[in-house]
Design a protein around this motif. Structure first.
Motif, mmCIF file in Angstrom:
data_model
loop_
_atom_site.group_PDB
_atom_site.id
_atom_site.type_symbol
_atom_site.label_atom_id
_atom_site.label_comp_id
_atom_site.label_asym_id
_atom_site.label_seq_id
_atom_site.Cartn_x
_atom_site.Cartn_y
_atom_site.Cartn_z
ATOM 1 N N GLU A 210 0.827 -1.212 0.000
ATOM 2 C CA GLU A 210 0.000 0.000 0.000
ATOM 3 C C GLU A 210 0.860 1.261 0.000
ATOM 4 O O GLU A 210 0.537 2.243 -0.678
ATOM 5 C CB GLU A 210 -0.926 0.002 1.227
ATOM 6 C CG GLU A 210 -2.005 -1.067 1.220
ATOM 7 C CD GLU A 210 -1.479 -2.455 1.546
ATOM 8 O OE1 GLU A 210 -2.201 -3.437 1.289
ATOM 9 O OE2 GLU A 210 -0.335 -2.568 2.042
ATOM 10 N N THR A 211 1.971 1.215 0.755
ATOM 11 C CA THR A 211 2.880 2.358 0.799
ATOM 12 C C THR A 211 3.511 2.598 -0.569
ATOM 13 O O THR A 211 3.575 3.732 -1.051
ATOM 14 C CB THR A 211 3.989 2.118 1.842
ATOM 15 O OG1 THR A 211 3.401 2.083 3.148
ATOM 16 C CG2 THR A 211 5.042 3.219 1.796
ATOM 17 N N THR A 212 3.985 1.532 -1.199
ATOM 18 C CA THR A 212 4.622 1.654 -2.514
ATOM 19 C C THR A 212 3.657 2.223 -3.541
ATOM 20 O O THR A 212 4.019 3.092 -4.351
ATOM 21 C CB THR A 212 5.138 0.281 -2.982
ATOM 22 O OG1 THR A 212 6.062 -0.233 -2.015
ATOM 23 C CG2 THR A 212 5.847 0.395 -4.319
ATOM 24 N N ILE A 213 2.416 1.747 -3.525
ATOM 25 C CA ILE A 213 1.410 2.237 -4.479
ATOM 26 C C ILE A 213 1.123 3.716 -4.231
ATOM 27 O O ILE A 213 1.044 4.514 -5.171
ATOM 28 C CB ILE A 213 0.109 1.414 -4.357
ATOM 29 C CG1 ILE A 213 0.345 -0.013 -4.870
ATOM 30 C CG2 ILE A 213 -1.026 2.082 -5.134
ATOM 31 C CD1 ILE A 213 -0.824 -0.945 -4.639
ATOM 32 N N SER A 214 1.013 4.082 -2.951
ATOM 33 C CA SER A 214 0.735 5.478 -2.612
ATOM 34 C C SER A 214 1.839 6.401 -3.108
ATOM 35 O O SER A 214 1.567 7.471 -3.667
ATOM 36 C CB SER A 214 0.587 5.610 -1.098
ATOM 37 O OG SER A 214 0.433 6.963 -0.716
ATOM 38 N N LEU A 215 3.094 5.985 -2.942
ATOM 39 C CA LEU A 215 4.219 6.800 -3.394
ATOM 40 C C LEU A 215 4.290 6.867 -4.912
ATOM 41 O O LEU A 215 4.609 7.910 -5.492
ATOM 42 C CB LEU A 215 5.525 6.233 -2.832
ATOM 43 C CG LEU A 215 5.691 6.276 -1.312
ATOM 44 C CD1 LEU A 215 6.983 5.597 -0.895
ATOM 45 C CD2 LEU A 215 5.647 7.708 -0.786
ATOM 46 N N ALA A 216 3.997 5.743 -5.569
ATOM 47 C CA ALA A 216 4.070 5.692 -7.026
ATOM 48 C C ALA A 216 3.035 6.601 -7.683
ATOM 49 O O ALA A 216 3.215 7.038 -8.820
ATOM 50 C CB ALA A 216 3.886 4.251 -7.500
ATOM 51 N N ARG A 217 1.954 6.894 -6.968
ATOM 52 C CA ARG A 217 0.893 7.745 -7.515
ATOM 53 C C ARG A 217 1.129 9.229 -7.257
ATOM 54 O O ARG A 217 0.303 10.065 -7.615
ATOM 55 C CB ARG A 217 -0.445 7.324 -6.907
ATOM 56 C CG ARG A 217 -0.940 5.969 -7.416
ATOM 57 C CD ARG A 217 -2.220 5.552 -6.718
ATOM 58 N NE ARG A 217 -2.748 4.309 -7.258
ATOM 59 C CZ ARG A 217 -3.765 3.622 -6.747
ATOM 60 N NH1 ARG A 217 -4.360 4.089 -5.640
ATOM 61 N NH2 ARG A 217 -4.189 2.516 -7.294
ATOM 62 N N MET A 218 2.254 9.548 -6.656
ATOM 63 C CA MET A 218 2.556 10.942 -6.336
ATOM 64 C C MET A 218 2.745 11.754 -7.624
ATOM 65 O O MET A 218 3.416 11.301 -8.570
ATOM 66 C CB MET A 218 3.836 11.012 -5.499
ATOM 67 C CG MET A 218 3.935 12.250 -4.666
ATOM 68 S SD MET A 218 3.149 12.028 -3.057
ATOM 69 C CE MET A 218 4.373 11.038 -2.202
ATOM 70 N N GLY A 219 2.167 12.939 -7.673
ATOM 71 C CA GLY A 219 2.314 13.789 -8.848
ATOM 72 C C GLY A 219 3.715 14.349 -8.990
ATOM 73 O O GLY A 219 4.401 14.602 -7.992
#
Length: 329
Positions: A210-219
């Protein structure tokens, strides 16, 4: 440990299935315990003179039946066998049915049965010996996250120790703790203090999915900062964010308790990354500043750092062995 596997190409059973059943038999007999890391697909293919596709198919078959787990970047680990677990549950339920039937025949009401059952269960729990484990790492955030995850394991007590404080504690740790747990980063350093790897367990840590996905979606245009309790964990976050976009370069960090105050640091930021459980380290004023930051439209991204599944299974198995050893004394 080398796997004892053979195949017969003249059999009607597919080769991948023969290999999978062979590994399954090793698990059934207890030769491969939960947490055991299997050879890589390439290693087993080379060892058996088989194609990698056949070995991969065998591993995928074992994943489907719940016997192993394949973790990308870490390897394939034994989980156990669902059929055995189901069998144990069925036997347990049968035993309980028989016990309640006998008690009912003696005239006990369901409420009376519950009272006696709870009394006996409490007495049984008191016979179990708790395992004491020291958790050692270079920063308080990782220690807290490890202890929180390990709290899921029954009959385990943990105490955290900062890495820099254990220099003269080798004897104490060996005498007072059944296990010393540390991360792969610090295993060699802790080993030099303990001097006994039989009491040690090394854990691989990684950000959660979940952390990795959240960071990968950063603008790309996000203005990002880090808030945490230690410089070491700030570096862990920076490493986890590396090369994810323009926002991931040169991220500044605020350490809880700094004199400059958090509000000034947050000014101009759109996203703040904080470790899971950051509230443990933040003052009320700092928590209020983060709340105001979010109310004003800023985003708080939680960096959850966890023991990987293979390491967690391995630690659980070590604890089970410790409990059995204590019971046999």
């Amino acid at each position: 440990m080398k796997l004892n596997l053979t195949v017969d190409e003249e059999k009607a059973i597919p080769l991948y299935r023969q290999i999978g059943e062979g590994i399954l038999q090793e698990i059934y007999t207890g030769r491969l315990a939960a947490g055991f890391q299997l050879p890589t697909v390439r290693e087993l293919a080379d060892e058996m003179g088989m194609s990698r596709g056949t070995i991969r198919h065998a591993y995928e078959y074992l994943v489907q039946i719940g016997a192993i787990e394949m973790i990308q970047g870490s390897g394939s680990f034994v989980l156990g066998v669902e059929e055995k677990t189901s069998s144990r549950k069925e036997k347990a339920l049968e035993a309980l049915d028989q016990m309640f039937s006998v008690l009912s025949g003696l005239g006990f009401t369901p409420r009376e049965m519950e009272i006696y059952f709870q009394l006996k269960l409490k007495g049984l729990e008191e016979t179990y010996q708790f395992v004491k484990a020291a958790v050692v790492d270079c920063n308080p955030e990782t220690i807290r996250l490890i202890e929180k995850q390990l709290s899921q394991i029954d009959y385990l007590e943990t105490v955290g120790f900062p890495l820099e404080k254990i220099g003269n504690m080798g004897r104490q740790l060996k005498e007072e703790y059944d296990l010393v747990l540390t991360t792969s980063t610090h295993f060699v350093q802790v080993e030099s203090v303990i001097g006994d790897t039989r009491r040690m367990a090394m854990m691989a840590m990684r950000p959660t999915r979940e952390t990795t996905i959240s960071l990968a979606r950063m603008g790309e245009e996000e203005q990002v900062g880090i808030v945490c309790a230690s410089k070491n964990f700030a570096e862990i976050i920076r490493s986890g964010c590396k090369d994810m976009g323009r926002w991931s370069y040169g991220i500044e960090a605020y350490l809880f308790g700094e004199a400059q105050g958090l509000s000034g640091f947050l000014s101009g930021l759109t996203v703040v990354i904080a470790p899971a459980g950051y509230e443990t380290f933040a003052s009320e004023q700092e928590q209020s500043a983060l709340h105001d930051f979010q109310e004003a439209g800023g985003r708080l991204a939680i960096y959850d750092y966890a023991i990987d599944k293979g390491s967690f299974i391995y630690v659980k198995e070590l604890i089970r062995r410790c409990i059995n050893k204590k019971k046999s004394l």
